[in-house]
Write a protein that holds these residues in place. Structure first.
Motif, PDB file in Angstrom:
ATOM      1  N   THR A 192       3.618  36.866  19.114  1.00 10.22           N
ATOM      2  CA  THR A 192       4.564  36.024  19.837  1.00 10.22           C
ATOM      3  C   THR A 192       3.969  34.655  20.142  1.00 10.22           C
ATOM      4  O   THR A 192       4.640  33.624  20.020  1.00 10.22           O
ATOM      5  N   GLN A 193       2.690  34.612  20.533  1.00  8.56           N
ATOM      6  CA  GLN A 193       2.048  33.337  20.852  1.00  8.56           C
ATOM      7  C   GLN A 193       1.967  32.449  19.611  1.00  8.56           C
ATOM      8  O   GLN A 193       2.168  31.228  19.696  1.00  8.56           O
ATOM      9  N   ALA A 194       1.668  33.042  18.478  1.00 13.09           N
ATOM     10  CA  ALA A 194       1.597  32.260  17.240  1.00 13.09           C
ATOM     11  C   ALA A 194       2.963  31.656  16.907  1.00 13.09           C
ATOM     12  O   ALA A 194       3.075  30.481  16.531  1.00 13.09           O
ATOM     13  N   ARG A 195       4.025  32.475  17.064  1.00  9.29           N
ATOM     14  CA  ARG A 195       5.380  31.969  16.816  1.00  9.29           C
ATOM     15  C   ARG A 195       5.729  30.865  17.838  1.00  9.29           C
ATOM     16  O   ARG A 195       6.371  29.886  17.493  1.00  9.29           O
ATOM     17  N   LEU A 196       5.311  31.055  19.078  1.00 15.56           N
ATOM     18  CA  LEU A 196       5.616  30.075  20.117  1.00 15.56           C
ATOM     19  C   LEU A 196       4.926  28.741  19.833  1.00 15.56           C
ATOM     20  O   LEU A 196       5.541  27.673  19.956  1.00 15.56           O
ATOM     21  N   ASP A 197       3.669  28.780  19.453  1.00 17.11           N
ATOM     22  CA  ASP A 197       2.943  27.538  19.154  1.00 17.11           C
ATOM     23  C   ASP A 197       3.610  26.782  17.998  1.00 17.11           C
ATOM     24  O   ASP A 197       3.760  25.557  18.037  1.00 17.11           O
ATOM     25  N   ALA A 198       3.982  27.531  16.975  1.00 14.52           N
ATOM     26  CA  ALA A 198       4.635  26.894  15.825  1.00 14.52           C
ATOM     27  C   ALA A 198       5.983  26.299  16.218  1.00 14.52           C
ATOM     28  O   ALA A 198       6.352  25.196  15.783  1.00 14.52           O
ATOM     29  N   LEU A 204       8.729  19.185  18.678  1.00  8.92           N
ATOM     30  CA  LEU A 204       8.246  17.804  18.726  1.00  8.92           C
ATOM     31  C   LEU A 204       8.557  17.059  17.427  1.00  8.92           C
ATOM     32  O   LEU A 204       8.991  15.893  17.445  1.00  8.92           O
ATOM     33  N   GLU A 205       8.341  17.724  16.303  1.00  5.76           N
ATOM     34  CA  GLU A 205       8.618  17.093  15.016  1.00  5.76           C
ATOM     35  C   GLU A 205      10.113  16.783  14.856  1.00  5.76           C
ATOM     36  O   GLU A 205      10.496  15.711  14.364  1.00  5.76           O
ATOM     37  N   THR A 206      10.953  17.709  15.286  1.00  4.71           N
ATOM     38  CA  THR A 206      12.395  17.509  15.164  1.00  4.71           C
ATOM     39  C   THR A 206      12.886  16.425  16.097  1.00  4.71           C
ATOM     40  O   THR A 206      13.821  15.685  15.764  1.00  4.71           O
ATOM     41  N   GLU A 207      12.284  16.301  17.270  1.00  8.07           N
ATOM     42  CA  GLU A 207      12.660  15.224  18.187  1.00  8.07           C
ATOM     43  C   GLU A 207      12.382  13.855  17.562  1.00  8.07           C
ATOM     44  O   GLU A 207      13.191  12.926  17.684  1.00  8.07           O
ATOM     45  N   ASP A 208      11.239  13.739  16.903  1.00  5.64           N
ATOM     46  CA  ASP A 208      10.922  12.477  16.228  1.00  5.64           C
ATOM     47  C   ASP A 208      11.921  12.188  15.108  1.00  5.64           C
ATOM     48  O   ASP A 208      12.369  11.044  14.941  1.00  5.64           O
ATOM     49  N   ALA A 209      12.261  13.218  14.344  1.00  6.38           N
ATOM     50  CA  ALA A 209      13.219  13.038  13.255  1.00  6.38           C
ATOM     51  C   ALA A 209      14.590  12.648  13.784  1.00  6.38           C
ATOM     52  O   ALA A 209      15.284  11.805  13.207  1.00  6.38           O
ATOM     53  N   LEU A 210      14.991  13.247  14.898  1.00  3.97           N
ATOM     54  CA  LEU A 210      16.282  12.911  15.499  1.00  3.97           C
ATOM     55  C   LEU A 210      16.295  11.461  15.968  1.00  3.97           C
ATOM     56  O   LEU A 210      17.277  10.745  15.757  1.00  3.97           O
TER      57      LEU A 210
END
Length: 449
Positions: A192-198, A204-210
């Protein structure tokens, strides 16, 4: 044994997935509709305004070409103070007088091949700029709609990314509680932690793209865009188009503005060849002159003269250093290039039209399949949750099921936007796209809740 998310949490997450646009509705914020974005682009988009003024300038080519065949009238006036000394033997006679001369001349071409071909070339150039502007009028519609839908798609991606992240946050809390009670495993916590970090990095990446997509649309409409209308959740494409590809192709070859412009480019080059060849032809002009002189020379001091003349002037070019032949060969090469450009443009339009036509037919089936896939993925989550509770499945299966739903929802949103863009591009390809087409699809959108 891992415990699934609470049903209330799941319902909240799924409602966030289904109501993507509502996540971006700001209280009191002004919403920009599709039509408002288009109208703003017509006023503020730099590329469109440049095309408009280029078309306005191009319209004058017709008048400029015609001017070579119409009469020209010129007037001139001169006045000079003269001081002349006349020596006759030993006698010296000084003269101090003012000379004046005024003339009006009318010139009308009677035989002027260069002027005739300039006229035909100017008419073709005027039509050429009209065709270019017609292309830009369609292009700005596609560009506005593409940027508008790209913002909506990026909003959908961001909403999905946030829902996914929130699910993993909740799942991590559940894992932590279960682990403290000795009912969970460290493997579940690490997964779950690995999925959460990703997912946090994806947000953050999608916010920049938006933000980039919003900036792109803002540059087109010339200002802040606020919130945008969103595509209705029950949006459904029209039935498959019954018009054959060959019918679309026939219309495109006849009406596509880019093909028209390229075809007119060949016509312009052809008239340029004729104009250069006319450099060997004589020119015949009718000339009418009316003039007055006063004290024109020392022998006519204090004498006024009036001159009226009508006549024909013939100018026969004999040799210009080979310039006429060289310019003609140059124009022939330019025509061959224009013909190649026409073929390239035609091939490009037909190729893109064929691609869009195939995409339009397949997109309807694809949208239907994706709608079923969303329902199946939602059902899969419920089934997996129950299986985990019964000890048949593990936590990782739940996470994978949720990930599958997110992926399908993303694909569905993209497919809907692509369908709308394809319909606009196809109409642009056949030269029929206009603001009315935007008014036709505007009811598909509604303000964000």
């Amino acid at each position: 044994m891992a415990y699934p998310l609470k049903q209330s949490t799941l319902r909240l997450a799924l409602s966030g997935v289904l109501g993507l646009g509502s996540l971006f509705a700001l209280p009191g914020a002004h919403a920009m509709t599709v039509l408002q974005a288009y109208e703003a682009a017509l006023q503020n988009d730099a590329a469109y305004r440049a095309a408009y003024y280029a078309a306005e300038a191009g319209k004058e080519n017709r008048t400029l070409g015609m001017s070579n065949l119409l009469p020209s009238i010129n007037g001139s006036y001169s006045a000079s103070q003269n001081r002349t000394t006349l020596e006759v033997g030993k006698d010296i006679h000084p003269y101090d007088y003012i000379s004046r001369s005024s003339t009006v001349q009318l010139r009308q071409s009677l035989f002027n091949l260069d002027g005739w071909f300039r006229f035909k070339q100017g008419a073709a150039q005027s039509k050429y700029t009209d065709a270019q502007f017609a292309s830009q009028q369609q292009e700005v519609i596609v560009r506005v709609m593409s940027a508008y839908l790209d913002v909506l798609y990026k909003q959908d991606l961001l909403a999905l990314a946030k829902v996914e992240r929130d699910m993993y946050l909740e799942q991590r809390k559940v894992n932590d509680r279960l682990f403290e009670k000795g009912e969970g495993t460290r493997t579940d916590m690490l997964e779950t932690q690995a999925r959460l970090d990703a997912s946090q990095a994806q947000v953050l990446e999608t916010e920049d793209a938006l933000q980039f997509s919003r900036d792109t649309l803002s540059s087109i409409v010339g200002g802040e865009i606020g919130t945008l209308d969103v595509l209705m959740l029950d949006f459904a494409p029209r039935p498959a188009d019954s018009v054959s590809f060959e019918a679309w192709k026939t219309i495109a070859l006849e009406r596509n503005p880019d093909i028209k412009a390229a075809r007119l480019g060949v016509e312009i080059a052809t008239q340029d060849i004729n104009r250069q060849r006319s450099g060997h032809a004589p020119r015949v002009d009718f000339v009418a002159t009316y003039g007055k002189t006063a004290s024109d020379s020392i022998t006519t001091v204090n004498q006024d003269q009036t001159i009226r003349s009508l006549g024909v002037q013939i100018n026969i070019p004999l040799y210009s250093g080979g310039a006429v032949n060289a310019q003609t060969r140059q124009s022939v090469a330019n025509k061959l290039k224009a013909e190649a450009d026409l073929q390239a443009q035609t091939d490009k339009v037909v190729l893109e039209l064929r691609k869009d036509y195939s995409s339009l037919l397949s997109s309807i089936t694809r949208l239907g399949a994706l709608e079923k896939a969303v329902a199946s993925a939602t059902t899969l989550i419920d089934a997996t949750q129950r299986s985990v509770a019964g000890g048949v499945r593990i936590n990782l299966d739940v996470l994978n099921a949720r990930q599958q739903l997110f992926t399908v929802k993303r694909d569905q949103a993209q497919a809907r936007y692509n369908y709308l863009l394809i319909t606009l591009r196809m109409r642009a390809a056949v030269g029929t796209l206009s603001g009315d087409d935007l008014r036709e699809i505007a009811p598909y959108f509604r303000p964000a809740a």
